[in-house]
Structure formats: structure tokens, C-alpha cells
Design a protein around this motif. Structure first.
Motif, short mmCIF file in Angstrom:
data_model
loop_
_atom_site.label_atom_id
_atom_site.label_comp_id
_atom_site.label_asym_id
_atom_site.label_seq_id
_atom_site.Cartn_x
_atom_site.Cartn_y
_atom_site.Cartn_z
N THR A 124 0.95 -1.49 0.25
CA THR A 124 0.73 0.06 -0.30
C THR A 124 0.98 1.39 -0.24
N GLY A 125 2.16 1.21 0.74
CA GLY A 125 2.31 2.66 0.95
C GLY A 125 3.16 2.34 -0.50
N ARG A 126 3.49 1.62 -1.68
CA ARG A 126 4.20 1.67 -2.38
C ARG A 126 3.55 2.18 -3.23
N ARG A 127 2.17 1.89 -3.32
CA ARG A 127 1.44 1.79 -4.43
C ARG A 127 1.08 3.67 -4.66
N ALA A 128 1.15 4.70 -2.98
CA ALA A 128 1.09 5.74 -2.35
C ALA A 128 1.44 6.02 -3.45
N ALA A 129 2.94 5.69 -3.10
CA ALA A 129 4.68 6.32 -3.60
C ALA A 129 4.35 6.51 -5.08
#
Length: 87
Positions: free
Chosen positions: A3-8
Motif C-alpha cells: 500500500t505504501g508503494r502504491r501511494a508513493a
């Protein structure tokens, strides 16, 4: 973690879109200034009014064509240019 990678990635995409928009605006402004400069130079070289008006019309047409071409540059192409320029 995903999720953090997608948001980034979304944040990066948004920033790239902003940069691409700024580049389009800059290209448009550059073309306008170039056309204005060419028009001023043409006027200063000519003393015959019909010749001056013809040169101005020609420059306006060139500027419009440049703006139309700049508007058709796909985002992927702009991103590729940015990536290449930063290497």
C-alpha cells in the motif's frame, strides 16, 4: 508495504503530471515569445506596410502550428525526455 508503494507511485505520477503540465506551459510561452520577437524583428526590417502585415500573419500561423504540435505531445514522451535529461 504494498500500500505504501502504491501511494508513493501515485504521488510520483501526480508530480510527473504537474511537471509535464508546466513543461507544456513553458513551451507555449517560449513559442509565443519567439513569435513576438520574430514579429518585432520583421517589422523593424520592413518599411513596406503590406510586407510587414504579411510577415506578421506568417508568424502568427507558425506560432499557432507550434502550439497545436505541443498540445499533441503524449505524456509518455515527455516523461521519457525528463528521464533522459536527468541521467
Amino acid at each position: 508495504m504494498r500500500t505504501g508503494r502504491r501511494a508513493a507511485a501515485r504521488g510520483l505520477d501526480a508530480q510527473l503530471e504537474q511537471i509535464a503540465e508546466q513543461l507544456r506551459e513553458l513551451a507555449t510561452a517560449k513559442d509565443r515569445l519567439q513569435g513576438l520577437l520574430e514579429g518585432v524583428l520583421a517589422i523593424s526590417r520592413e518599411t513596406d506596410l503590406p510586407a510587414v502585415l504579411h510577415r506578421i500573419r506568417k508568424q502568427v500561423s507558425v506560432c499557432r502550428l507550434r502550439v497545436r504540435r505541443a498540445a499533441r505531445v503524449p505524456l509518455g514522451r515527455v516523461s521519457k525526455v525528463l528521464v533522459t535529461a536527468t541521467r
